[in-house]
Design a protein around this motif. Structure first.
Motif, PDB file in Angstrom:
ATOM      1  N   PRO A 136       0.818  -1.217   0.000  1.00 50.00           N
ATOM      2  CA  PRO A 136       0.000   0.000   0.000  1.00 50.00           C
ATOM      3  C   PRO A 136       0.854   1.272   0.000  1.00 50.00           C
ATOM      4  O   PRO A 136       0.364   2.339  -0.356  1.00 50.00           O
ATOM      5  CB  PRO A 136      -0.816  -0.120   1.294  1.00 50.00           C
ATOM      6  N   ARG A 157      -4.596   3.136  -4.414  1.00 51.41           N
ATOM      7  CA  ARG A 157      -3.553   2.132  -4.392  1.00 51.41           C
ATOM      8  C   ARG A 157      -3.464   1.420  -5.731  1.00 51.41           C
ATOM      9  O   ARG A 157      -4.485   1.096  -6.339  1.00 51.41           O
ATOM     10  CB  ARG A 157      -3.912   1.113  -3.313  1.00 51.41           C
ATOM     11  N   HIS A 161     -10.389  -5.487  -6.308  1.00 51.22           N
ATOM     12  CA  HIS A 161      -9.789  -5.585  -7.641  1.00 51.22           C
ATOM     13  C   HIS A 161      -8.600  -6.527  -7.687  1.00 51.22           C
ATOM     14  O   HIS A 161      -8.134  -6.894  -8.756  1.00 51.22           O
ATOM     15  CB  HIS A 161      -9.337  -4.195  -8.100  1.00 51.22           C
ATOM     16  N   VAL A 162      -8.105  -6.859  -6.508  1.00 51.20           N
ATOM     17  CA  VAL A 162      -6.893  -7.682  -6.433  1.00 51.20           C
ATOM     18  C   VAL A 162      -7.094  -8.786  -5.405  1.00 51.20           C
ATOM     19  O   VAL A 162      -7.605  -8.541  -4.310  1.00 51.20           O
ATOM     20  CB  VAL A 162      -5.679  -6.820  -6.003  1.00 51.20           C
ATOM     21  N   ILE A 216      -7.800  -8.937  -1.360  1.00 54.75           N
ATOM     22  CA  ILE A 216      -6.931  -8.372  -0.323  1.00 54.75           C
ATOM     23  C   ILE A 216      -7.647  -7.251   0.430  1.00 54.75           C
ATOM     24  O   ILE A 216      -8.662  -6.724  -0.030  1.00 54.75           O
ATOM     25  CB  ILE A 216      -5.611  -7.839  -0.923  1.00 54.75           C
ATOM     26  N   LEU A 217      -7.093  -6.894   1.569  1.00 60.34           N
ATOM     27  CA  LEU A 217      -7.611  -5.749   2.314  1.00 60.34           C
ATOM     28  C   LEU A 217      -7.045  -4.468   1.725  1.00 60.34           C
ATOM     29  O   LEU A 217      -5.997  -4.469   1.067  1.00 60.34           O
ATOM     30  CB  LEU A 217      -7.205  -5.858   3.792  1.00 60.34           C
ATOM     31  N   ASP A 224      -5.566  -2.014   3.115  1.00 66.19           N
ATOM     32  CA  ASP A 224      -4.282  -1.545   3.612  1.00 66.19           C
ATOM     33  C   ASP A 224      -3.400  -2.707   4.036  1.00 66.19           C
ATOM     34  O   ASP A 224      -3.058  -2.877   5.200  1.00 66.19           O
ATOM     35  CB  ASP A 224      -4.506  -0.602   4.794  1.00 66.19           C
ATOM     36  N   GLU A 225      -3.013  -3.496   3.070  1.00 70.76           N
ATOM     37  CA  GLU A 225      -2.325  -4.749   3.358  1.00 70.76           C
ATOM     38  C   GLU A 225      -1.425  -5.035   2.173  1.00 70.76           C
ATOM     39  O   GLU A 225      -1.854  -4.897   1.031  1.00 70.76           O
ATOM     40  CB  GLU A 225      -3.395  -5.827   3.488  1.00 70.76           C
ATOM     41  N   ASN A 226      -0.191  -5.431   2.440  1.00 73.85           N
ATOM     42  CA  ASN A 226       0.616  -5.752   1.267  1.00 73.85           C
ATOM     43  C   ASN A 226       0.361  -7.186   0.816  1.00 73.85           C
ATOM     44  O   ASN A 226      -0.315  -7.953   1.501  1.00 73.85           O
ATOM     45  CB  ASN A 226       2.097  -5.421   1.477  1.00 73.85           C
ATOM     46  N   LEU A 227       0.886  -7.529  -0.341  1.00 80.17           N
ATOM     47  CA  LEU A 227       0.482  -8.786  -0.963  1.00 80.17           C
ATOM     48  C   LEU A 227       0.932  -9.995  -0.160  1.00 80.17           C
ATOM     49  O   LEU A 227       0.172 -10.949   0.020  1.00 80.17           O
ATOM     50  CB  LEU A 227       1.037  -8.849  -2.390  1.00 80.17           C
ATOM     51  N   ASP A 228       2.163  -9.959   0.331  1.00 75.77           N
ATOM     52  CA  ASP A 228       2.663 -11.104   1.093  1.00 75.77           C
ATOM     53  C   ASP A 228       1.842 -11.318   2.357  1.00 75.77           C
ATOM     54  O   ASP A 228       1.479 -12.451   2.705  1.00 75.77           O
ATOM     55  CB  ASP A 228       4.138 -10.881   1.482  1.00 75.77           C
ATOM     56  N   GLN A 252       5.693 -15.599  -3.904  1.00 79.38           N
ATOM     57  CA  GLN A 252       4.909 -15.144  -5.038  1.00 79.38           C
ATOM     58  C   GLN A 252       5.532 -15.664  -6.316  1.00 79.38           C
ATOM     59  O   GLN A 252       6.744 -15.626  -6.472  1.00 79.38           O
ATOM     60  CB  GLN A 252       4.915 -13.612  -5.041  1.00 79.38           C
ATOM     61  N   VAL A 261      -7.628  -9.141 -10.592  1.00 83.45           N
ATOM     62  CA  VAL A 261      -6.288  -9.651 -10.902  1.00 83.45           C
ATOM     63  C   VAL A 261      -5.807 -10.387  -9.666  1.00 83.45           C
ATOM     64  O   VAL A 261      -5.871  -9.857  -8.559  1.00 83.45           O
ATOM     65  CB  VAL A 261      -5.331  -8.491 -11.234  1.00 83.45           C
ATOM     66  N   VAL A 291      -2.819 -12.478  -7.530  1.00 85.63           N
ATOM     67  CA  VAL A 291      -1.384 -12.707  -7.379  1.00 85.63           C
ATOM     68  C   VAL A 291      -1.218 -14.067  -6.721  1.00 85.63           C
ATOM     69  O   VAL A 291      -1.765 -14.298  -5.643  1.00 85.63           O
ATOM     70  CB  VAL A 291      -0.747 -11.599  -6.522  1.00 85.63           C
TER      71      VAL A 291
END
Lengths: 233, 233
Positions: A85, A107, B10-11, B51-52, B54-58, B78, B109, B111
């Motif tokens: 983010p 984002r 969206h992700v 995903i949330l 405010d959260e990164n992908l990992d 990933q 999309v 990941v």
DNA sequence: ACAAAAGTGTTTGGAGTACACCCATGA
DNA sequence: TCATGGGTGTACTCCAAACACTTTTGT
């Protein structure tokens, strides 16, 4: 703002395009000029942009690279996505994006691609008033890069190093059509971060069936001219 | 619908988790039961979710895997993103998503991540009424999989095969703490799609410094018991 | 003639591959 | 005692690595 129905402002693609100038690896970057409070700010970014609503990721990468550099028929391979983010937190980046795209931007998760191309391919501008140029990978530390593009480039470099271990013939994408064994060896060493023995290297290439010796030598060199080779099939 | 401020619709992330049962590679899937026009529909999907905000992908991948299977401290890497506009076109998938997430869903999309884990780890359900189970990779062709999850699994398998070429010690993630050389050899053969010679394999493992022989043998086998080994550091 | 890079063989050690028999154990 | 997999050694081939001198060409 308009454009919401055309673009998907949540996902982008970025292209890390590598070239080889005979000595070092280079990466293709777009110069970005921003006027901010009457000051001109200059930095660089990867060729990349948000995707269209009805476009798959590979198509988006090809399209965007073409729009920003004029390059066509480039073999792009996806290698990683970046989606923290924080990556779109820099106000300068946000502002620039919203101005450029005419869209409200939150984002963005970006999907990154790599390509290897011959450095003498013509780079043109097509839309926008951007300019793409080759930059030395070793000078990256001292460069201003937008977003998290420094990290993306580093990961892209890691990726092609592994990729070239698996598919060594991809090296030839980086060389001109006609090249010398020295060029091939130096490139190989740059990529693998090794320093290989001249004789052993000759021996190795001698048994590459896809490497054909030409009846030509290089010219314009102030010493004995080296034989030229080409890559076949 | 609610939830727009919590989730980024969206992700998504999807986790391809592999295990080894002593003979074959397995993949961890969630059973999905849908009632559609009074008919019960049953299929399977990867553990994954949007995903949330405010959260990164990992982090998202770890969280989602934990929520759907109870697994914690799994090393997820990933490997690729999937984002064709068609991947969320199946009405059954859309409906299920919107019911589950309480959100309007458009294009997503995803990941994708892979992990290798010991098959005897406890799989639990935490939220939702889902059930996760191991499925044989060879039976994939005859299984109903949601979205493009069949493709994601195939690409994930390709990825770990390459990954294990580069980092062979990751194999031990798939074996129990104590294992026999046979188990290691069979696993190695399954992964690399080879059939290796018993004696040559013994010779090879003999020079793996990170493999330590224990003063124990397996038990419960109707023949000579094999020596047990463990992986160190 | 000299500077600069091109081009060329041999030796050695380590790794992979092919191959067959006796051993230990439980039923 | 038999069935089942466990465990072991040797010979050959191939590839990677180390290593130094002569040749060609332009200035």
């Amino acid at each position: 703002m308009s454009n919401e129905n055309i673009y998907n402002p949540h996902v982008s693609v970025d292209c890390v395009v590598f070239g080889f100038d005979g000595e070092r690896l280079k990466v293709l970057l777009i110069e970005r000029n921003i006027t901010e409070q009457n000051e001109l700010y200059n930095d660089k970014k990867l060729p990349g942009s948000i995707i269209l609503q009805d476009e798959n990721l590979d198509e988006a990468a090809s399209r965007v690279l073409n729009e920003l550099t004029g390059l066509k028929n480039i073999y792009l391979s996806q290698f990683r996505s970046f989606g923290g983010p924080d990556r779109t937190k820099n106000p300068r980046d946000i502002l620039w994006l919203e101005n450029t795209m005419q869209l409200k931007i939150g984002r963005i998760v970006t999907v990154a691609y790599v390509a290897l191309i011959k450095i003498d391919r013509k780079i043109q501008v097509k839309y926008e008033n951007t300019q793409a140029n080759w930059y030395d990978l070793n000078e990256m530390a001292s460069m201003n890069l937008a977003f998290d593009h420094a990290e993306i480039i580093k990961k892209g470099l890691d990726h092609i190093r592994h990729q070239l271990d698996v598919e060594p013939h991809l090296l030839f994408e980086l060389l001109p059509k006609k090249f010398t064994i020295s060029q091939l060896r130096i490139l190989n060493d740059v990529v693998h971060q090794t320093r290989s023995d001249v004789r052993n290297f000759q021996k190795k290439v001698a048994q590459m069936s896809y490497l054909v010796m030409l009846d030509e030598v290089e010219d314009g060199v102030p010493h004995r001219a080296a034989r030229l080779y080409k890559y076949k099939k």
